[in-house]
Design an enzyme around this catalytic site. Structure first.
Site, PDB file in Angstrom:
ATOM      1  N   SER A 168       0.852  -1.201   0.000  1.00  0.00           N
ATOM      2  CA  SER A 168       0.000   0.000   0.000  1.00  0.00           C
ATOM      3  C   SER A 168       0.880   1.241   0.000  1.00  0.00           C
ATOM      4  O   SER A 168       1.363   1.672   1.040  1.00  0.00           O
ATOM      5  CB  SER A 168      -0.941   0.014   1.222  1.00  0.00           C
ATOM      6  OG  SER A 168      -0.197   0.018   2.420  1.00  0.00           O
ATOM      7  N   PHE A 194      10.282   1.523   2.755  1.00  0.00           N
ATOM      8  CA  PHE A 194      10.896   2.794   2.328  1.00  0.00           C
ATOM      9  C   PHE A 194      10.923   3.822   3.464  1.00  0.00           C
ATOM     10  O   PHE A 194      10.627   5.004   3.241  1.00  0.00           O
ATOM     11  CB  PHE A 194      10.148   3.381   1.130  1.00  0.00           C
ATOM     12  CG  PHE A 194       9.930   2.427  -0.006  1.00  0.00           C
ATOM     13  CD1 PHE A 194      10.993   1.739  -0.571  1.00  0.00           C
ATOM     14  CD2 PHE A 194       8.671   2.202  -0.517  1.00  0.00           C
ATOM     15  CE1 PHE A 194      10.802   0.855  -1.624  1.00  0.00           C
ATOM     16  CE2 PHE A 194       8.456   1.326  -1.572  1.00  0.00           C
ATOM     17  CZ  PHE A 194       9.531   0.644  -2.122  1.00  0.00           C
ATOM     18  N   GLY A 278       1.801  19.315   5.470  1.00  0.00           N
ATOM     19  CA  GLY A 278       3.024  20.060   5.740  1.00  0.00           C
ATOM     20  C   GLY A 278       4.233  19.425   5.099  1.00  0.00           C
ATOM     21  O   GLY A 278       5.130  20.119   4.601  1.00  0.00           O
ATOM     22  N   GLN A 316      22.538  32.229 -27.595  1.00  0.00           N
ATOM     23  CA  GLN A 316      21.198  32.719 -27.269  1.00  0.00           C
ATOM     24  C   GLN A 316      20.259  31.597 -26.824  1.00  0.00           C
ATOM     25  O   GLN A 316      19.422  31.790 -25.937  1.00  0.00           O
ATOM     26  CB  GLN A 316      20.586  33.458 -28.466  1.00  0.00           C
ATOM     27  CG  GLN A 316      19.293  34.183 -28.108  1.00  0.00           C
ATOM     28  CD  GLN A 316      18.708  34.927 -29.291  1.00  0.00           C
ATOM     29  OE1 GLN A 316      18.304  34.308 -30.268  1.00  0.00           O
ATOM     30  NE2 GLN A 316      18.664  36.248 -29.189  1.00  0.00           N
ATOM     31  N   GLN A 374      22.242  19.178 -18.258  1.00  0.00           N
ATOM     32  CA  GLN A 374      22.398  19.176 -19.711  1.00  0.00           C
ATOM     33  C   GLN A 374      23.325  20.301 -20.158  1.00  0.00           C
ATOM     34  O   GLN A 374      24.143  20.113 -21.075  1.00  0.00           O
ATOM     35  CB  GLN A 374      21.025  19.325 -20.380  1.00  0.00           C
ATOM     36  CG  GLN A 374      21.042  19.219 -21.888  1.00  0.00           C
ATOM     37  CD  GLN A 374      21.268  17.800 -22.385  1.00  0.00           C
ATOM     38  OE1 GLN A 374      21.153  16.848 -21.619  1.00  0.00           O
ATOM     39  NE2 GLN A 374      21.605  17.656 -23.657  1.00  0.00           N
ATOM     40  N   GLY A 378      28.921  16.700 -20.970  1.00  0.00           N
ATOM     41  CA  GLY A 378      29.450  15.473 -20.371  1.00  0.00           C
ATOM     42  C   GLY A 378      29.922  15.665 -18.949  1.00  0.00           C
ATOM     43  O   GLY A 378      29.866  14.732 -18.135  1.00  0.00           O
ATOM     44  N   GLU A 401       5.783  11.467  -0.228  1.00  0.00           N
ATOM     45  CA  GLU A 401       4.791  12.376   0.358  1.00  0.00           C
ATOM     46  C   GLU A 401       3.511  12.422  -0.488  1.00  0.00           C
ATOM     47  O   GLU A 401       2.835  13.440  -0.562  1.00  0.00           O
ATOM     48  CB  GLU A 401       5.362  13.802   0.538  1.00  0.00           C
ATOM     49  CG  GLU A 401       6.703  13.890   1.258  1.00  0.00           C
ATOM     50  CD  GLU A 401       6.605  13.576   2.734  1.00  0.00           C
ATOM     51  OE1 GLU A 401       5.796  12.723   3.108  1.00  0.00           O
ATOM     52  OE2 GLU A 401       7.331  14.204   3.515  1.00  0.00           O
TER      53      GLU A 401
END
Length: 419
Positions: A168, A194, A278, A316, A374, A378, A401
């Site tokens: 779940s 987790f 919260g 640009q 990006q 590299g 969350e």
């Protein structure tokens, strides 16, 4: 005030910065951050600017220099977090009479954003710890508050939030961990998956089933480490968030005193959801810090990296990309702060705004960090550069969350049920 931005090593580009996975803060870039319009102190009160500066300085001096090492060696930085607690960051929105700082949700967001520029993973754990301390402070009785909150606020003890189970995740109301009352104890059986801090923390805020199926059958218990029947799974190997351990938390005939129940039986799901409202703002705030740092990392890379005879800053296309990143960062920050204010004021739109902030901000901030990677080409894929760690650490923010798919469900449901 100065805007901090951690920089990673760019020695291959002619700048001998920060070898061996060490992060530094380029103070010359802080001034440019203010004039660029991404300064996170705009609109804040003088008091908010002061504790924001404290958080930025702590991130710069105590977290950023160790961020890569904590990640690589999977170190849970207990002593560093206790230093943060000495500044009031262990119980930011917990009431002062039990050791908290008594600050607002907006104040909390400001602090978590600043701390995350130094280490997202560690700050995210601190945010979960704060949520647990707030839940005990808000829903606990005086005896429970006095027993648990002071040690949590000082981070002498650490807390974990136990809701998710192997079967779940998003469907939290279907949890199966059972708590059968026998005399003055509940006998817990089941497991949680987790769990941040699992195995290394001292206090577990556990959602368990004391009644029938559905949310009304769920209660909340506080379980202390060392309780017979409490054990832990193996330490998970994760893509990011490596400065905090993640394990399964397992209950096998684990006897917990009834006096450790928060609120009444059947109130647990309500407690869990109020905590998560919260928590969603907190995790979005951590994403903001990562995105802010990544914008500055990308900008500084463009200013020094040369291709085709000129710096990338003269391209640009990259200028426009950087402008989009900065714009989305500021828009995200405004949404988080509006949601934090709504939650603090207990407004009718608070749940929707918290969900919107979590959805929009974790998505957009991940995109900002990914675009910054990006732009590094590299180099961005090397662990010598901080930008890749920001990408790895905030990817999970779109999942935990409440997944961003669940956030869409909450937002649409609230829209469709309005009369």
């Amino acid at each position: 005030m100065a805007v901090l931005g951690p920089l990673s090593r760019i020695s291959r580009l002619g700048c001998n910065l920060c070898r061996n996975h060490r992060l530094v803060l380029n103070r010359s870039s802080q001034k440019r951050g203010i004039s660029s319009g991404i300064d996170p102190s705009y609109g804040l009160t003088d008091e908010q600017k002061e504790f924001q500066k404290v958080a930025f300085d702590f991130a710069a001096n105590e977290m950023a220099p160790h961020m890569a090492e904590w990640d690589q060696k999977e170190i849970f930085p207990v002593e560093t977090m206790r230093k943060a607690a000495q500044l009031g960051f262990g119980g930011i929105y917990v009431r002062p009479e039990v050791g908290g700082s008594g600050l607002s949700r907006l104040d909390t967001s400001i602090i978590f954003e600043a701390l995350s520029t130094g280490c997202v993973s560690t700050t995210a754990y601190i945010s979960i710890h704060n949520m647990c301390a707030w839940m005990i402070d808000t829903f606990g009785n005086d005896e429970q508050r006095k027993k648990f909150c002071p040690d949590l606020c000082s981070m002498e003890k650490f807390a974990s939030y136990c809701l998710t189970e192997p079967g779940s995740g998003s469907d939290a109301a279907s949890l199966l961990t059972s708590a059968q009352r026998k005399g003055d104890h509940y006998i817990l059986n089941g497991s949680k998956a987790f769990i941040s801090g699992g195995g290394d923390t001292d206090v577990y805020v556990v959602m368990c089933r004391t009644g029938s199926k559905g949310p009304k059958g769920i209660s909340c218990l506080v379980v202390e480490k060392g309780t017979p029947g409490l054990s832990f799974g193996k330490k998970e190997k994760k893509v990011g968030w490596n400065s905090q351990p993640t394990r399964a938390v397992i209950f096998e005939d684990c006897a917990v005193p009834v006096t450790c129940r928060l609120g009444n039986e059947g109130q647990g799901f309500n407690i869990a959801m109020k905590g998560l409202n919260g928590g969603r703002i907190n995790i979005a705030s951590c994403s903001l810090g990562a995105a802010h740092a990544s914008v500055l990392l990308a900008r500084d890379h463009l200013l020094v990296r040369k291709q085709f005879g000129e710096t990338l800053a003269n391209n640009q296309f990259l200028q426009f990309k950087l402008a989009e990143m900065a714009t989305k960062l500021v828009a995200s920050r405004l949404l988080v702060r509006e949601a934090a204010t709504a939650l603090q004021e207990n407004r009718a739109d608070a749940v929707s705004l918290c969900s919107m902030a979590k959805l929009f901000v974790t998505d957009e901030c991940f995109n900002i960090c990914n675009q910054a990677l990006q732009m590094h080409g590299g180099y961005g894929y090397l662990k010598d550069y901080a930008v890749q760690q920001f990408v790895r650490d905030i990817r999970v923010h779109q999942i935990l969350e409440g997944t961003n798919e669940v956030m869409r469900m909450i937002i649409s449901r609230n829209l469709l049920t309005e009369s």
